[in-house]
Design a protein around this motif. Structure first.
Motif, PDB file in Angstrom:
ATOM      1  N   ALA A 217    -124.964  38.050  30.194  1.00  0.00           N
ATOM      2  CA  ALA A 217    -124.133  38.060  28.987  1.00  0.00           C
ATOM      3  C   ALA A 217    -124.000  39.494  28.494  1.00  0.00           C
ATOM      4  CB  ALA A 217    -124.740  37.175  27.894  1.00  0.00           C
ATOM      5  N   VAL A 218    -122.911  39.734  27.763  1.00  0.00           N
ATOM      6  CA  VAL A 218    -122.602  41.072  27.257  1.00  0.00           C
ATOM      7  C   VAL A 218    -122.151  40.950  25.809  1.00  0.00           C
ATOM      8  CG1 VAL A 218    -121.060  43.052  27.482  1.00  0.00           C
ATOM      9  CG2 VAL A 218    -121.913  41.907  29.541  1.00  0.00           C
ATOM     10  N   SER A 219    -122.561  41.902  24.992  1.00  0.00           N
ATOM     11  CA  SER A 219    -122.044  41.958  23.618  1.00  0.00           C
ATOM     12  C   SER A 219    -121.827  43.412  23.242  1.00  0.00           C
ATOM     13  CB  SER A 219    -123.016  41.292  22.632  1.00  0.00           C
ATOM     14  OG  SER A 219    -124.297  41.879  22.706  1.00  0.00           O
ATOM     15  N   ALA A 226    -124.632  45.905  24.747  1.00  0.00           N
ATOM     16  CA  ALA A 226    -125.900  45.212  24.987  1.00  0.00           C
ATOM     17  C   ALA A 226    -125.720  44.257  26.156  1.00  0.00           C
ATOM     18  CB  ALA A 226    -126.350  44.462  23.734  1.00  0.00           C
ATOM     19  N   LEU A 227    -126.663  44.301  27.089  1.00  0.00           N
ATOM     20  CA  LEU A 227    -126.591  43.474  28.292  1.00  0.00           C
ATOM     21  C   LEU A 227    -127.803  42.556  28.348  1.00  0.00           C
ATOM     22  CD1 LEU A 227    -125.825  46.359  30.825  1.00  0.00           C
ATOM     23  CD2 LEU A 227    -124.152  44.922  29.666  1.00  0.00           C
ATOM     24  N   ARG A 228    -127.552  41.252  28.565  1.00  0.00           N
ATOM     25  CA  ARG A 228    -128.647  40.334  28.857  1.00  0.00           C
ATOM     26  C   ARG A 228    -128.677  40.103  30.355  1.00  0.00           C
ATOM     27  NH1 ARG A 228    -127.340  35.564  26.528  1.00  0.00           N
ATOM     28  NH2 ARG A 228    -127.286  34.303  28.425  1.00  0.00           N
ATOM     29  N   LEU A 235    -130.881  45.068  28.029  1.00  0.00           N
ATOM     30  CA  LEU A 235    -130.697  46.517  28.068  1.00  0.00           C
ATOM     31  C   LEU A 235    -129.587  46.892  27.101  1.00  0.00           C
ATOM     32  CD1 LEU A 235    -130.668  47.779  31.792  1.00  0.00           C
ATOM     33  CD2 LEU A 235    -132.248  48.482  29.982  1.00  0.00           C
ATOM     34  N   GLU A 236    -129.712  48.054  26.485  1.00  0.00           N
ATOM     35  CA  GLU A 236    -128.623  48.611  25.703  1.00  0.00           C
ATOM     36  C   GLU A 236    -128.206  49.933  26.320  1.00  0.00           C
ATOM     37  OE1 GLU A 236    -129.651  48.949  21.609  1.00  0.00           O
ATOM     38  OE2 GLU A 236    -129.808  46.775  21.306  1.00  0.00           O
TER      39      GLU A 236
END
Length: 412
Positions: A217-219, A226-228, A235-236
């Motif tokens: 997921a990405v936001s 931000a990466l899940r 990770l950011e």
């Protein structure tokens, strides 16, 4: 470009394949009008520096041209900048252009190259997300690496050649992390053992690697992404670079009804199912005497050599594409080079260590070299090309022994 001309040879795309095709067509048939159409508004430029010197600021996109407009004009090629082809009308024998009159052709060469393969979770329009294919892409990424948000770190998605070149350019100021879904780096071009040498060099520059990792997921953040990740970690990053390969830019061919699989299907003369239309370079899936199945390649030398064949044949020649392909990649002081046909790296390699970090791997089938790749082995790779071309018989003992001269094999 003027309107009302008689049909000529039209080449779409001004990379190495397109430039080679246009010049070869003009040499083969000097009396024929030859048009080279570039969708970018600049002279044809080399793309390898985009992921190297341009990102580090030691080069500019226009500092290394394939050829300049004046040289094309002197050769008799009508070079048209900013010419975007919107459609091929095979029935009328013309290409339709955005904001310009249609251009008729006697023969057409498609050298449209490839586009960066997209990752759905990280679309190209997303803030702080970068793909790398054009000069504009490289300049935007260089700017991103210099911004304050860069302090959050850089994430590179993909540990192929382009991803690792970008990681090398980003290393040294902040945290750089490479995410790779596979088990090793550069899996399309070398063994895991050879890749480990390159990964270790990146690690000494502070680059971190996470293999067997995908993005779940990405936001968007105010100043980054931000990466899940798979496994639940996060990770950011201030900058995300997506380098997961390329896909052929074959939309024009598909819309025109030409057969397309992994690329535009052509024979060993670069001719499509339409005898007046040819394709070359990254966009073409081609036949060659070297392979039982059709192949598609993405490298500078291949594009140049195949473009020459396509242009020659578009002008009435009957040349066959028989070149042995090769590639190179600069990462830090490492020069990684390969030549031949990887065959999916299905053949276990034979390794020759040459000292001082220099090493080469050979992939042999039926007693002959099919492919070789190494670090710091420019001279050896040039010899390997000739070993492959001449189909010289070799043994595992000879290839593995650094005391045996490869040049001597050529003489034998």
């Amino acid at each position: 470009m003027t309107t009302g001309r008689l049909p000529g040879i039209v080449v779409v795309g001004a990379g190495p394949a397109g430039v080679a095709a246009a010049l070869a067509a003009k040499r083969t048939r000097p009396e024929q009008a030859v048009f080279l159409l570039a969708d970018e508004d600049c002279d044809p430029y080399e793309k390898p520096p985009l992921s190297k010197g341009v990102l580090t600021g030691t080069a500019e996109p226009g500092s290394k041209l394939i050829v300049d407009g004046a040289a094309l004009a002197a050769a008799g090629v009508d070079f048209v900048r900013g010419a975007v082809v919107t459609k091929i009308d095979r029935g009328r024998g013309e290409v339709q252009l955005a904001d310009r009159p249609p251009l008729p052709y006697d023969a057409l060469v498609l050298a449209t190259g490839a586009r960066a393969r997209p990752l759905a979770a990280l679309p190209s329009g997303m803030a702080n997300v970068h793909y790398l294919r054009t000069a504009a892409d490289a300049l935007a990424l260089r700017d991103g690496l210099r911004r304050p948000e860069r302090s959050r770190g850089v994430v590179v998605v993909g540990a192929g050649l382009i991803g690792l070149e970008a990681a090398a350019a980003a290393a040294g100021s902040g945290t750089t992390t490479v995410l790779e879904a596979g088990a090793s780096a550069m899996a399309r071009v070398c063994s895991a053992d050879l890749a480990r040498v390159v990964v270790d060099r990146h690690a000494r520059a502070g680059v971190r690697f996470r293999f067997g990792t995908t993005i779940e997921a990405v936001s968007a953040l105010d100043d980054g992404v931000a990466l899940r990740l798979s496994g639940g970690d996060s990770l950011e990053a201030g900058v995300v670079i997506v380098g997961i390969g390329a896909k052929p830019d074959a939309d024009l061919a598909v819309a025109a009804g030409l057969p397309v699989a992994e690329g535009i299907l052509v024979d060993d003369r670069c001719r499509t199912a339409d005898p007046r239309i040819f394709a070359a370079g990254d966009v073409a899936q081609f036949r060659t005497r070297w392979c039982s199945d059709s192949a598609r390649l993405e490298n500078w030398r291949h594009a140049l050599d195949q473009g020459l064949v396509a242009g020659t044949n578009a002008a009435g020649g009957e040349a066959a594409y028989e070149s042995v392909p090769s590639f190179w990649s600069d990462q830090y002081e490492l020069m990684i080079q390969g030549a031949g046909w990887t065959d999916g790296l299905a053949i276990a390699p034979l390794r020759r260590s040459l000292g001082e970090g220099r090493v080469i791997e050979f992939h042999v089938r039926d007693g002959r070299v099919r492919y070789a790749v190494g670090i710091g082995v420019a001279r050896e790779i040039n010899i390997v090309r000739r070993l492959i071309e001449r189909q010289i018989a070799v043994t595992a003992q000879v290839l593995s022994d650094p005391s045996v001269s490869l040049q001597g094999l050529l003489r034998s």
